[in-house]
Design an enzyme around this catalytic site. Structure first.
Site, PDB file in Angstrom:
ATOM      1  N   ILE A 137      63.963  72.949 -12.403  1.00  0.00           N
ATOM      2  CA  ILE A 137      64.795  71.801 -12.751  1.00  0.00           C
ATOM      3  C   ILE A 137      63.991  70.786 -13.567  1.00  0.00           C
ATOM      4  CG2 ILE A 137      64.274  70.739 -10.496  1.00  0.00           C
ATOM      5  CD1 ILE A 137      67.109  69.461 -10.592  1.00  0.00           C
ATOM      6  N   CYS A 138      64.674  70.066 -14.438  1.00  0.00           N
ATOM      7  CA  CYS A 138      64.120  68.947 -15.186  1.00  0.00           C
ATOM      8  C   CYS A 138      63.053  69.431 -16.161  1.00  0.00           C
ATOM      9  CB  CYS A 138      63.623  67.878 -14.214  1.00  0.00           C
ATOM     10  SG  CYS A 138      63.259  66.277 -14.971  1.00  0.00           S
ATOM     11  N   ALA A 139      61.797  69.004 -16.014  1.00  0.00           N
ATOM     12  CA  ALA A 139      60.730  69.444 -16.907  1.00  0.00           C
ATOM     13  C   ALA A 139      60.144  70.792 -16.513  1.00  0.00           C
ATOM     14  CB  ALA A 139      59.618  68.398 -16.942  1.00  0.00           C
ATOM     15  N   HIS A 155      65.581  69.081 -18.599  1.00  0.00           N
ATOM     16  CA  HIS A 155      65.698  67.685 -19.001  1.00  0.00           C
ATOM     17  C   HIS A 155      65.836  67.645 -20.521  1.00  0.00           C
ATOM     18  CE1 HIS A 155      64.669  63.493 -19.745  1.00  0.00           C
ATOM     19  NE2 HIS A 155      65.099  63.281 -18.494  1.00  0.00           N
TER      20      HIS A 155
END
Length: 195
Positions: free
Chosen positions: A113-115, A134
């Site tokens: 998730i995200c970075a 992200h």
């Protein structure tokens, strides 16, 4: 009388700079679903300082889980929270690459998730699959993946990715769905008042 099968297992890898919402919400939701989650510290069992200054104490050091000193476990899901510094540490870690490669070769679930998808890229995991991240990491990932801008969570086979702290509940529930099915998602969503 048939015995009850053991619960699915999950490994959440954390490093200094991990995003705390993505770590804690994911672990919490998976445990609510009955998944046996181990939080493993990349640099040992000592507390890690997350991106907003919150400290998390891992259950175990990652190298203890992987090299057999702590049972040599395999996991139904391996999950990487975001947070830029944490994601960069996982991208730079040969041990994380080893874990992810074995997970992929075995056809087991990987979540990022995200970075954290930058660690997937660095370790050449899930190349050409559909994924998201992200928005700040989109350009880094487009060449090697089918990048998805308009979905909060993307599931492609055994790869689950998501965009950031605000999508963490959906990310965690997508992992629950993959491991235990939609009925379990419905069962745990109600008490959390997600809708």
């Amino acid at each position: 009388m048939a015995s009850t099968p053991p619960p699915p297992t999950g490994l959440v890898i954390v490093a200094d700079g991990a995003e705390e919402m993505e770590t804690v919400i994911t672990v919490d939701v998976l445990r609510r679903a009955g998944i046996d989650v181990t939080v493993a510290g990349l640099s040992g069992k000592q507390p890690i300082k997350c991106s907003r200054g919150i400290c998390i104490v891992p259950d175990v050091a990652l190298d203890n889980v992987v090299d057999g000193r702590d049972g040599g476990h395999t996991f139904d899901a391996v999950i990487l929270p975001g947070g830029l510094a944490g994601a960069q540490a996982m991208a730079a870690s040969e041990l994380v690459g080893h874990v992810l490669s074995h997970q992929q070769q075995a056809g087991r679930l990987i979540g990022a998730i995200c970075a954290a998808p930058v660690a997937l890229l660095e370790h050449r995991i899930g190349l050409t699959k559909r994924l998201t991240s992200h928005p700040s990491k989109a350009d880094e990932l487009r060449r090697d993946y089918q990048y998805v801008d308009d979905q909060r969570v993307v599931v492609d086979g055994q790869l689950v990715t998501s965009r950031g702290p605000g999508t963490t509940f959906e990310f965690a529930l997508a992992i629950v769905d993959k491991l235990l099915g939609p009925e379990k998602v419905t069962e745990i969503s109600g008490p959390m008042v997600l809708k």
